[in-house]
Design an enzyme around this catalytic site. Structure first.
Site, PDB file in Angstrom:
ATOM      1  N   ARG A   1       0.822  -1.212   0.000  1.00 32.86           N
ATOM      2  CA  ARG A   1       0.000   0.000   0.000  1.00 32.86           C
ATOM      3  C   ARG A   1       0.855   1.261   0.000  1.00 32.86           C
ATOM      4  NH1 ARG A   1      -1.884  -0.453   4.954  1.00 32.86           N
ATOM      5  NH2 ARG A   1      -2.979   1.521   4.900  1.00 32.86           N
ATOM      6  N   LYS A   2       2.151   1.107  -0.207  1.00 35.73           N
ATOM      7  CA  LYS A   2       3.036   2.274  -0.271  1.00 35.73           C
ATOM      8  C   LYS A   2       2.950   2.882  -1.669  1.00 35.73           C
ATOM      9  CE  LYS A   2       6.176   0.475   3.244  1.00 35.73           C
ATOM     10  NZ  LYS A   2       7.544  -0.030   3.536  1.00 35.73           N
TER      11      LYS A   2
END
Length: 276
Positions: A127-128
Protein backbone atom coordinates in the site's frame (compact mmCIF):
# COMPACT_ATOMS: atom_id res chain seq x y z
CA UNK A 1 -6.90 -6.02 -12.04
CA UNK A 2 -10.34 -5.41 -13.55
CA UNK A 3 -11.11 -1.71 -13.78
CA UNK A 4 -14.56 -0.26 -14.43
CA UNK A 5 -14.86 2.34 -17.16
CA UNK A 6 -16.19 5.04 -14.83
CA UNK A 7 -13.13 4.71 -12.57
CA UNK A 8 -10.78 5.34 -15.48
CA UNK A 9 -12.77 8.19 -17.02
CA UNK A 10 -13.05 9.97 -13.65
CA UNK A 11 -9.29 9.58 -13.18
CA UNK A 12 -8.57 10.99 -16.64
CA UNK A 13 -10.84 13.99 -16.09
CA UNK A 14 -9.07 14.80 -12.83
CA UNK A 15 -5.53 14.52 -14.18
CA UNK A 16 -6.43 16.38 -17.37
CA UNK A 17 -7.99 19.23 -15.41
CA UNK A 18 -4.77 19.44 -13.40
CA UNK A 19 -2.88 20.29 -16.59
CA UNK A 20 -5.46 22.33 -18.49
CA UNK A 21 -6.53 24.51 -15.56
CA UNK A 22 -8.78 27.31 -16.84
CA UNK A 23 -8.02 26.36 -20.45
CA UNK A 24 -5.23 25.39 -22.82
CA UNK A 25 -3.99 28.72 -24.18
CA UNK A 26 -2.84 27.09 -27.43
CA UNK A 27 -6.34 25.94 -28.45
CA UNK A 28 -7.20 29.27 -30.14
CA UNK A 29 -4.15 28.84 -32.39
CA UNK A 30 -4.80 25.30 -33.64
CA UNK A 31 -7.23 24.11 -36.31
CA UNK A 32 -8.04 20.97 -38.25
CA UNK A 33 -7.44 17.25 -37.88
CA UNK A 34 -4.10 15.60 -37.24
CA UNK A 35 -2.51 12.23 -36.56
CA UNK A 36 0.29 11.75 -34.06
CA UNK A 37 2.41 8.78 -33.09
CA UNK A 38 3.82 7.92 -29.68
CA UNK A 39 7.31 6.45 -29.85
CA UNK A 40 9.36 4.68 -27.19
CA UNK A 41 12.80 6.09 -26.39
CA UNK A 42 13.72 3.20 -24.09
CA UNK A 43 12.72 -0.42 -23.58
CA UNK A 44 10.57 -2.11 -20.98
CA UNK A 45 7.08 -3.38 -20.17
CA UNK A 46 4.07 -1.34 -21.21
CA UNK A 47 1.32 -0.13 -18.94
CA UNK A 48 -1.22 2.68 -19.09
CA UNK A 49 -2.83 1.93 -22.44
CA UNK A 50 -5.99 0.73 -20.69
CA UNK A 51 -6.27 4.26 -19.31
CA UNK A 52 -5.18 6.13 -22.42
CA UNK A 53 -7.74 4.45 -24.68
CA UNK A 54 -10.53 6.08 -22.66
CA UNK A 55 -9.38 9.55 -23.67
CA UNK A 56 -11.64 8.93 -26.65
CA UNK A 57 -14.55 9.24 -24.19
CA UNK A 58 -13.66 12.80 -23.20
CA UNK A 59 -11.77 14.17 -26.21
CA UNK A 60 -12.34 14.20 -29.97
CA UNK A 61 -9.67 11.57 -30.64
CA UNK A 62 -9.34 7.92 -31.60
CA UNK A 63 -6.48 5.46 -31.24
CA UNK A 64 -4.72 2.67 -33.12
CA UNK A 65 -2.74 0.64 -30.59
CA UNK A 66 0.15 -1.54 -31.73
CA UNK A 67 0.82 -3.04 -28.29
CA UNK A 68 -1.10 -4.19 -25.21
CA UNK A 69 -0.49 -3.52 -21.55
CA UNK A 70 1.96 -6.05 -20.16
CA UNK A 71 3.83 -6.53 -23.44
CA UNK A 72 7.51 -5.86 -24.00
CA UNK A 73 8.59 -2.96 -26.18
CA UNK A 74 11.92 -1.75 -27.51
CA UNK A 75 13.47 1.61 -28.23
CA UNK A 76 12.04 3.11 -31.40
CA UNK A 77 8.75 1.18 -31.34
CA UNK A 78 5.60 3.06 -32.31
CA UNK A 79 3.36 2.26 -29.35
CA UNK A 80 0.18 3.79 -30.76
CA UNK A 81 -1.21 6.44 -33.06
CA UNK A 82 -3.79 9.01 -32.05
CA UNK A 83 -5.87 10.92 -34.59
CA UNK A 84 -8.68 13.47 -34.57
CA UNK A 85 -8.96 17.07 -33.45
CA UNK A 86 -5.49 18.66 -33.45
CA UNK A 87 -6.58 20.85 -30.53
CA UNK A 88 -7.54 17.86 -28.42
CA UNK A 89 -4.45 15.84 -29.35
CA UNK A 90 -2.20 18.65 -28.16
CA UNK A 91 -4.25 19.30 -25.04
CA UNK A 92 -3.99 15.69 -23.85
CA UNK A 93 -0.38 15.13 -24.97
CA UNK A 94 1.46 15.66 -21.68
CA UNK A 95 -1.16 13.97 -19.53
CA UNK A 96 -1.21 11.01 -21.90
CA UNK A 97 2.58 10.69 -21.87
CA UNK A 98 2.77 11.08 -18.09
CA UNK A 99 0.35 8.17 -17.69
CA UNK A 100 2.32 6.00 -20.11
CA UNK A 101 5.70 6.89 -18.63
CA UNK A 102 4.75 6.43 -14.98
CA UNK A 103 2.76 3.22 -15.46
CA UNK A 104 5.36 1.66 -17.76
CA UNK A 105 8.09 2.52 -15.27
CA UNK A 106 6.27 0.59 -12.55
CA UNK A 107 5.44 -2.33 -14.85
CA UNK A 108 9.06 -2.57 -15.97
CA UNK A 109 10.36 -2.52 -12.40
CA UNK A 110 7.76 -5.11 -11.38
CA UNK A 111 8.85 -7.38 -14.23
CA UNK A 112 12.44 -7.30 -12.97
CA UNK A 113 11.20 -8.77 -9.68
CA UNK A 114 9.17 -11.39 -11.53
CA UNK A 115 12.19 -12.45 -13.58
CA UNK A 116 14.26 -12.86 -10.44
CA UNK A 117 11.52 -14.95 -8.79
CA UNK A 118 11.55 -17.46 -11.68
CA UNK A 119 8.07 -18.63 -10.70
CA UNK A 120 9.38 -20.07 -7.42
CA UNK A 121 7.90 -17.44 -5.13
CA UNK A 122 4.95 -15.03 -5.33
CA UNK A 123 5.83 -11.34 -5.60
CA UNK A 124 3.43 -8.89 -3.95
CA UNK A 125 3.22 -5.10 -3.99
CA UNK A 126 2.15 -2.98 -0.99
CA UNK A 127 0.00 0.00 0.00
CA UNK A 128 3.04 2.27 -0.27
CA UNK A 129 1.56 4.18 -3.20
CA UNK A 130 1.27 7.88 -3.99
CA UNK A 131 -1.88 9.53 -2.60
CA UNK A 132 -4.66 9.40 -5.16
CA UNK A 133 -2.82 6.90 -7.37
CA UNK A 134 -3.47 3.62 -5.51
CA UNK A 135 -5.51 1.88 -8.21
CA UNK A 136 -3.44 3.33 -11.07
CA UNK A 137 -0.09 2.28 -9.60
CA UNK A 138 -1.30 -1.16 -8.55
CA UNK A 139 -2.72 -1.68 -12.03
CA UNK A 140 0.72 -0.90 -13.45
CA UNK A 141 2.37 -3.27 -10.97
CA UNK A 142 0.01 -6.02 -12.04
CA UNK A 143 0.86 -5.37 -15.71
CA UNK A 144 4.44 -6.27 -14.82
CA UNK A 145 3.32 -9.61 -13.42
CA UNK A 146 3.23 -8.75 -9.72
CA UNK A 147 0.28 -9.89 -7.59
CA UNK A 148 -1.56 -7.07 -5.89
CA UNK A 149 -1.51 -7.19 -2.10
CA UNK A 150 -4.26 -5.36 -0.23
CA UNK A 151 -5.87 -2.52 -2.18
CA UNK A 152 -6.93 -0.85 1.06
CA UNK A 153 -7.84 -1.25 4.71
CA UNK A 154 -11.12 -2.88 3.72
CA UNK A 155 -9.29 -5.68 1.91
CA UNK A 156 -8.13 -8.35 4.39
CA UNK A 157 -7.44 -7.38 8.02
CA UNK A 158 -3.75 -6.89 8.73
CA UNK A 159 -2.74 -6.61 12.36
CA UNK A 160 0.49 -4.61 12.30
CA UNK A 161 2.75 -3.77 15.23
CA UNK A 162 0.86 -0.54 15.76
CA UNK A 163 -2.43 -2.46 16.01
CA UNK A 164 -0.97 -5.14 18.28
CA UNK A 165 0.33 -2.44 20.64
CA UNK A 166 -3.30 -1.77 21.65
CA UNK A 167 -3.86 -5.39 22.76
CA UNK A 168 -2.40 -7.59 25.49
CA UNK A 169 -1.49 -10.33 23.03
CA UNK A 170 -1.74 -11.50 19.44
CA UNK A 171 -4.27 -14.11 20.53
CA UNK A 172 -6.51 -11.46 22.05
CA UNK A 173 -6.30 -9.35 18.90
CA UNK A 174 -7.17 -12.25 16.59
CA UNK A 175 -10.06 -13.42 18.79
CA UNK A 176 -11.55 -9.93 18.90
CA UNK A 177 -11.10 -9.57 15.14
CA UNK A 178 -12.88 -12.87 14.44
CA UNK A 179 -15.82 -11.68 16.52
CA UNK A 180 -16.16 -8.40 14.65
CA UNK A 181 -15.18 -8.78 10.99
CA UNK A 182 -17.10 -10.65 8.25
CA UNK A 183 -16.46 -14.39 8.45
CA UNK A 184 -15.24 -14.35 4.85
CA UNK A 185 -12.38 -11.96 5.70
CA UNK A 186 -8.85 -13.23 6.15
CA UNK A 187 -6.56 -12.09 8.94
CA UNK A 188 -2.88 -11.37 8.41
CA UNK A 189 -0.54 -10.74 11.35
CA UNK A 190 2.77 -8.88 11.13
CA UNK A 191 5.35 -10.75 13.22
CA UNK A 192 8.84 -9.59 14.12
CA UNK A 193 10.19 -12.87 15.49
CA UNK A 194 9.60 -16.63 15.55
CA UNK A 195 7.69 -16.54 18.85
CA UNK A 196 5.18 -14.03 17.50
CA UNK A 197 4.71 -16.10 14.35
CA UNK A 198 4.00 -19.24 16.38
CA UNK A 199 1.42 -17.43 18.51
CA UNK A 200 -0.26 -15.99 15.42
CA UNK A 201 -0.52 -19.41 13.77
CA UNK A 202 -1.80 -21.03 16.97
CA UNK A 203 -4.43 -18.29 17.33
CA UNK A 204 -5.77 -18.91 13.83
CA UNK A 205 -4.15 -16.33 11.57
CA UNK A 206 -4.66 -17.02 7.87
CA UNK A 207 -1.51 -15.20 6.80
CA UNK A 208 1.65 -14.53 8.78
CA UNK A 209 4.06 -11.84 7.66
CA UNK A 210 7.68 -12.33 8.69
CA UNK A 211 8.54 -8.67 9.02
CA UNK A 212 12.24 -7.80 8.81
CA UNK A 213 13.21 -11.25 10.11
CA UNK A 214 16.64 -12.68 9.31
CA UNK A 215 16.70 -15.65 6.96
CA UNK A 216 17.39 -18.22 9.68
CA UNK A 217 14.30 -17.08 11.59
CA UNK A 218 12.21 -17.23 8.43
CA UNK A 219 13.37 -20.81 7.84
CA UNK A 220 12.31 -21.73 11.39
CA UNK A 221 8.87 -20.24 10.85
CA UNK A 222 8.54 -22.12 7.55
CA UNK A 223 9.47 -25.43 9.19
CA UNK A 224 6.96 -24.92 12.01
CA UNK A 225 4.27 -23.97 9.49
CA UNK A 226 4.97 -27.00 7.35
CA UNK A 227 4.80 -29.33 10.34
CA UNK A 228 1.84 -27.96 12.28
CA UNK A 229 -0.03 -25.27 10.34
CA UNK A 230 0.08 -26.17 6.63
CA UNK A 231 -2.95 -24.00 5.83
CA UNK A 232 -1.17 -20.77 6.85
CA UNK A 233 0.23 -18.60 4.06
CA UNK A 234 3.65 -17.11 4.84
CA UNK A 235 4.79 -13.75 3.55
CA UNK A 236 8.10 -11.97 4.13
CA UNK A 237 8.55 -8.24 3.98
CA UNK A 238 11.16 -5.62 4.76
CA UNK A 239 14.18 -4.73 2.64
CA UNK A 240 13.25 -7.13 -0.14
CA UNK A 241 15.47 -6.34 -3.13
CA UNK A 242 16.32 -7.83 -6.50
CA UNK A 243 19.63 -8.91 -5.02
CA UNK A 244 18.24 -11.00 -2.14
CA UNK A 245 15.17 -12.66 -3.64
CA UNK A 246 17.14 -15.91 -4.10
CA UNK A 247 17.61 -16.12 -0.33
CA UNK A 248 13.88 -15.77 0.22
CA UNK A 249 13.26 -18.54 -2.30
CA UNK A 250 15.71 -20.78 -0.42
CA UNK A 251 13.90 -20.07 2.86
CA UNK A 252 10.70 -21.74 1.63
CA UNK A 253 8.52 -18.67 2.19
CA UNK A 254 5.38 -18.43 0.01
CA UNK A 255 5.63 -14.78 -0.98
CA UNK A 256 7.58 -11.57 -0.55
CA UNK A 257 6.11 -8.08 -0.59
CA UNK A 258 8.04 -4.98 -1.57
CA UNK A 259 7.04 -1.34 -1.66
CA UNK A 260 10.06 -0.69 -3.88
CA UNK A 261 8.23 -2.25 -6.83
CA UNK A 262 6.16 0.93 -7.02
CA UNK A 263 7.91 3.69 -5.08
CA UNK A 264 11.37 3.04 -6.54
CA UNK A 265 10.21 2.80 -10.15
CA UNK A 266 11.35 5.51 -12.55
CA UNK A 267 9.59 7.03 -15.54
CA UNK A 268 10.20 5.40 -18.90
CA UNK A 269 10.79 7.68 -21.86
CA UNK A 270 8.25 8.22 -24.66
CA UNK A 271 7.60 11.08 -27.04
CA UNK A 272 4.78 12.15 -29.32
CA UNK A 273 5.34 13.36 -32.89
CA UNK A 274 2.78 14.86 -35.24
CA UNK A 275 2.70 13.00 -38.55
CA UNK A 276 3.08 15.15 -41.65
Amino acid sequence: MNLMKHQIVEFLINVLNEDIGRGDLSRTLIKGQKTAKVISKSEGILSGLEYIKHFSEIADVKFDFHFEDGSEYKKGDIIFEVYGSAKDILSIERTMLNILQHASGIATNAYEFIKKAKGKIKILDTRKTRPGLRIFEKYASNCGGVTNHRLGLDDCLMLKDTHLATFNSITEAINKARANIPFTTKIEVECENVEMAIEAMEAGADIVMCDNMDFESIKKVVNIRNTSYPHVFLEASGNVTLENIDKYIESGIDAVSSGAIIHQATFKDFSMKIKE
